[in-house]
Motif scaffolding. Sequence first.
Motif, PDB file in Angstrom:
ATOM      1  N   SER A 150     -14.417   2.855  12.142  1.00  0.00           N
ATOM      2  CA  SER A 150     -15.493   1.902  12.396  1.00  0.00           C
ATOM      3  C   SER A 150     -15.093   0.567  11.772  1.00  0.00           C
ATOM      4  O   SER A 150     -14.226   0.513  10.881  1.00  0.00           O
ATOM      5  CB  SER A 150     -16.802   2.396  11.774  1.00  0.00           C
ATOM      6  N   TYR A 151     -15.727  -0.504  12.216  1.00  0.00           N
ATOM      7  CA  TYR A 151     -15.433  -1.822  11.651  1.00  0.00           C
ATOM      8  C   TYR A 151     -15.678  -1.822  10.137  1.00  0.00           C
ATOM      9  O   TYR A 151     -14.885  -2.361   9.361  1.00  0.00           O
ATOM     10  CB  TYR A 151     -16.305  -2.878  12.324  1.00  0.00           C
ATOM     11  N   LEU A 168     -10.981  -0.852   3.996  1.00  0.00           N
ATOM     12  CA  LEU A 168      -9.559  -0.564   3.827  1.00  0.00           C
ATOM     13  C   LEU A 168      -8.681  -1.807   3.932  1.00  0.00           C
ATOM     14  O   LEU A 168      -7.481  -1.747   3.663  1.00  0.00           O
ATOM     15  CB  LEU A 168      -9.106   0.455   4.873  1.00  0.00           C
ATOM     16  N   GLY A 169      -9.273  -2.929   4.344  1.00  0.00           N
ATOM     17  CA  GLY A 169      -8.505  -4.169   4.475  1.00  0.00           C
ATOM     18  C   GLY A 169      -7.625  -4.210   5.704  1.00  0.00           C
ATOM     19  O   GLY A 169      -6.544  -4.821   5.675  1.00  0.00           O
ATOM     20  N   THR A 170      -8.071  -3.576   6.812  1.00  0.00           N
ATOM     21  CA  THR A 170      -7.236  -3.521   8.022  1.00  0.00           C
ATOM     22  C   THR A 170      -7.821  -4.286   9.205  1.00  0.00           C
ATOM     23  O   THR A 170      -7.275  -4.220  10.296  1.00  0.00           O
ATOM     24  CB  THR A 170      -7.012  -2.059   8.453  1.00  0.00           C
ATOM     25  N   VAL A 171      -8.924  -5.007   8.986  1.00  0.00           N
ATOM     26  CA  VAL A 171      -9.582  -5.674  10.117  1.00  0.00           C
ATOM     27  C   VAL A 171      -8.672  -6.704  10.762  1.00  0.00           C
ATOM     28  O   VAL A 171      -8.506  -6.736  11.983  1.00  0.00           O
ATOM     29  CB  VAL A 171     -10.906  -6.326   9.668  1.00  0.00           C
ATOM     30  N   GLU A 172      -8.061  -7.559   9.960  1.00  0.00           N
ATOM     31  CA  GLU A 172      -7.261  -8.651  10.511  1.00  0.00           C
ATOM     32  C   GLU A 172      -6.015  -8.154  11.232  1.00  0.00           C
ATOM     33  O   GLU A 172      -5.688  -8.624  12.328  1.00  0.00           O
ATOM     34  CB  GLU A 172      -6.867  -9.629   9.400  1.00  0.00           C
ATOM     35  N   GLN A 173      -5.314  -7.192  10.643  1.00  0.00           N
ATOM     36  CA  GLN A 173      -4.089  -6.719  11.284  1.00  0.00           C
ATOM     37  C   GLN A 173      -4.358  -5.762  12.439  1.00  0.00           C
ATOM     38  O   GLN A 173      -3.517  -5.566  13.305  1.00  0.00           O
ATOM     39  CB  GLN A 173      -3.185  -6.048  10.247  1.00  0.00           C
ATOM     40  N   GLY A 174      -5.534  -5.156  12.458  1.00  0.00           N
ATOM     41  CA  GLY A 174      -5.917  -4.320  13.594  1.00  0.00           C
ATOM     42  C   GLY A 174      -5.443  -2.886  13.519  1.00  0.00           C
ATOM     43  O   GLY A 174      -6.199  -1.960  13.759  1.00  0.00           O
ATOM     44  N   VAL A 175      -4.187  -2.673  13.195  1.00  0.00           N
ATOM     45  CA  VAL A 175      -3.611  -1.333  13.108  1.00  0.00           C
ATOM     46  C   VAL A 175      -2.871  -1.204  11.785  1.00  0.00           C
ATOM     47  O   VAL A 175      -2.170  -2.130  11.373  1.00  0.00           O
ATOM     48  CB  VAL A 175      -2.644  -1.048  14.283  1.00  0.00           C
TER      49      VAL A 175
END
Length: 252
Positions: free
Chosen positions: A140-141, A147-154
Amino acid sequence: MRRIIMLLGIALFTTMAGCASINPFQKHVYSTPPGKTDSAVARSYDPKIKPYTVLGRTYYPLKNAAGYDEVGMASWYGEDFHGKKTANGQHYNMYGVSAAHKTLPLGTRVRVTNLANKRSVVLVVNDRGPFVRGRILDLSYGAAKELGTVEQGVARVRITALSSMPAKTRTVARTALKYYSVRVGAFALRDNAERTYKQLLASGYHNANITTIVSKGVRLHVVQAGSFISRDKAEQVQQRLKPEFPTCYIIS
């Protein structure tokens, strides 16, 4: 011939379309799988592990997640699915912490760790996916943000099952593994949690982690020295930590 080529191109583009919207990676084809199994077969399965079909492939979820541990790539999905029903019938909340997995039983509680920055979050699998090659989890967003992964996406993550909702079967169910953790502290400020987490790493507790919970409407960042199958081991760790963290305690 040109018409056939155009149709093939459109079909390929539709198949390749993929998950979360504001990053350059492909979107899911589906969040909740639309495929249906034969009704007679479906009735014989517990809803949490019922087989389903997506894009011509049938998936058979695990009967129990005990001992499950996997490393792979995780993406995230957001507003395109916000408010829609997940595979377990709940409405998807993009700001909550949850995830989609292809084969873990629905309702399985897992710890997801970002292997790049060591942040982790505990969440429940409530949906199916991702159906994009090379990915094992769709966050989920809210979970991706933790986890700090929003910007990189994967991102490359580790998924560790903490508990499983065992399937209803006619055989005798095996006892689920019980884990013990040494909780060092709970902090409203993420920076304070990060500082304590780094102290644990420096002291040799490489399985230390930070999880985020909401208690009585307050978001807290909980720091733990690790998880242990043996309570004796957890007690040993607790005793070693007490001089530096006198209020640490064991949870299960």
